[in-house]
Structure formats: structure tokens, C-alpha cells
Design an enzyme around this catalytic site. Sequence first.
Site, PDB file in Angstrom:
ATOM      1  N   GLU A 187     -17.039  19.439  -2.560  1.00 41.25           N
ATOM      2  CA  GLU A 187     -17.482  18.772  -3.783  1.00 41.25           C
ATOM      3  C   GLU A 187     -17.938  19.826  -4.772  1.00 41.25           C
ATOM      4  OE1 GLU A 187     -17.044  16.593  -6.068  1.00 41.25           O
ATOM      5  OE2 GLU A 187     -17.217  15.083  -4.480  1.00 41.25           O
ATOM      6  N   CYS A 242     -13.991  12.215  -3.724  1.00 40.18           N
ATOM      7  CA  CYS A 242     -13.584  13.188  -2.713  1.00 40.18           C
ATOM      8  C   CYS A 242     -12.228  13.703  -3.130  1.00 40.18           C
ATOM      9  CB  CYS A 242     -13.536  12.529  -1.331  1.00 40.18           C
ATOM     10  SG  CYS A 242     -12.925  13.623  -0.024  1.00 40.18           S
TER      11      CYS A 242
END
Length: 264
Positions: free
Chosen positions: A111, A2
Amino acid sequence: MCGRFSLTATPQEVQELFGLEEIEGFPPRYNIAPTQPILIIAGDRRREEGDNRTDRRALLARWGFLPGWVKDPADFPLLINARSETAAEKASFRAAMRHRRILVAASGFYEWRRPPKGSKEKSVTYWIRPRAGGIVAFGGLMETYMSADGAEMDTAAILTIGPNREVAPIHDRMPVVIAPEDFSRWLDCLNQEPRHVADLMQPAPDDCFEAIRVSDLVNKVANSGPEVQKPATDAEPAVAPAKPAKRPVKPKTADTDSDQMKLF
């Protein structure tokens, strides 16, 4: 992993979800990046016996974990994520996993689907948010780092796990998501050892998130407005299918033909 996330909920919404007595105001943040301050919730506020008020507190921490034994942060890698499968054994995270588990408030995360090595294609960016809207709580770890001059700084990392169905086509990791009914158990570092909360470190349920393809505006920290979450309008690049692993070929025999293997 992340590497960017967002928190656009109001302070009141955060206060209600996490059961906080008080919280300072903050603006919506659409593009939170490593080394920036992030809002975390800890369950370590000490209360006198008989005091029924919550032990949770909200505070800001630098997104980039620094173990207490680090001598020079400039020579230490930036730890924004910690693998949940090994955090309890790793020297950098072992103490925090036992004593300083936290929650990280988020409205979703970003992402990138990376092209194959050697490809000239660009990475494709996705905004991954709760399908039902609202706030999610990432599992995280905290450490208060003290520099040589005695200055203290709270630092944090987000725990990651393998992906669920929505994230798997994009990346092989995603943040650990702690459900509201598990907040107390996760934050209770006094009674709950890492082995007692290991079951909470699982991929989020399928259909929990939706992935929205966006532009690459989020790649620049200076782009911090809602435009970074605007759905992309150009055609999505085709995804090359993964090349399956070769299976062993059956040996030929004198009285049978060669058996042609099927991929699946």
C-alpha cells in the site's frame, strides 16, 4: 484499495491451509499486479451425494473483474477491487456476491501513503504482511466472462473494507481478510446469502499485520524478486498532521469573555 500483493508460500502450504485435494505447482510471486493471473479458491466443485471429498478447487483467474454483460472489455474500467459495503447492491458485483464468492491466497499486500494534493513529496510504499507470518485469505468475487467469439476467461476482484489500526495511517482501505474458521461459510454460496456473511466483511483485527516501509521498486511490474520487500534504509518522510475540522465558535455574550475553542 489493494493494487499489488504477494504470494510466496509453497503450493503445499496453500493446499494445507485451504483443504485442497490437489494443486498445481507455482513459483513464489513477490509483485502480483492487476491483469495478471492470481490463485483463487472456489467452493463450487460439484460432488455426488455421499461423496465426502472437499468441494474446494484452486484455479487461476485474471485480476480484473469483468461482469458477464460487458460487451467490450477494452471499453470497461479495470475492476481489481470491490467495496464490501456496497458489493451486494452494485450491478457489476451483485450476482457474484450471491453466487461466486472466492478466497484469494496471499502472503501480504502493498500500500502507498499518498502525500497531500499539491505536495512535491513522493508516495511512501509499505509491505503489509501478517505479523505471525504465513498465508492470509482475502475475500473476493469471481466471474467467468465469455467473449463474443465464445472464449471463456475467469476473472476476479478483491473485496475491501475500512482499515485496521496498522493500515489506517497509510490508507483508508484494506482487503477483507477471511479467517480459516470462516472459509466454509464464506464459500458456501448455495446456503449462505450475502446478508448471512456480511459479518465476515470487517477490518482485520488490530495487530494482525505489520507494515514495513520498502522502496518504490514494487511500482514497476518488471521488478518481481524478493528485493521489492527489502526494508527501506533511508529516513522516513515526516507525516504532516491532518488538519482538524473547524468547530463552531460559541457566540459572545455581554457578561462573559470570548471562549477560545481547543482543537482536542
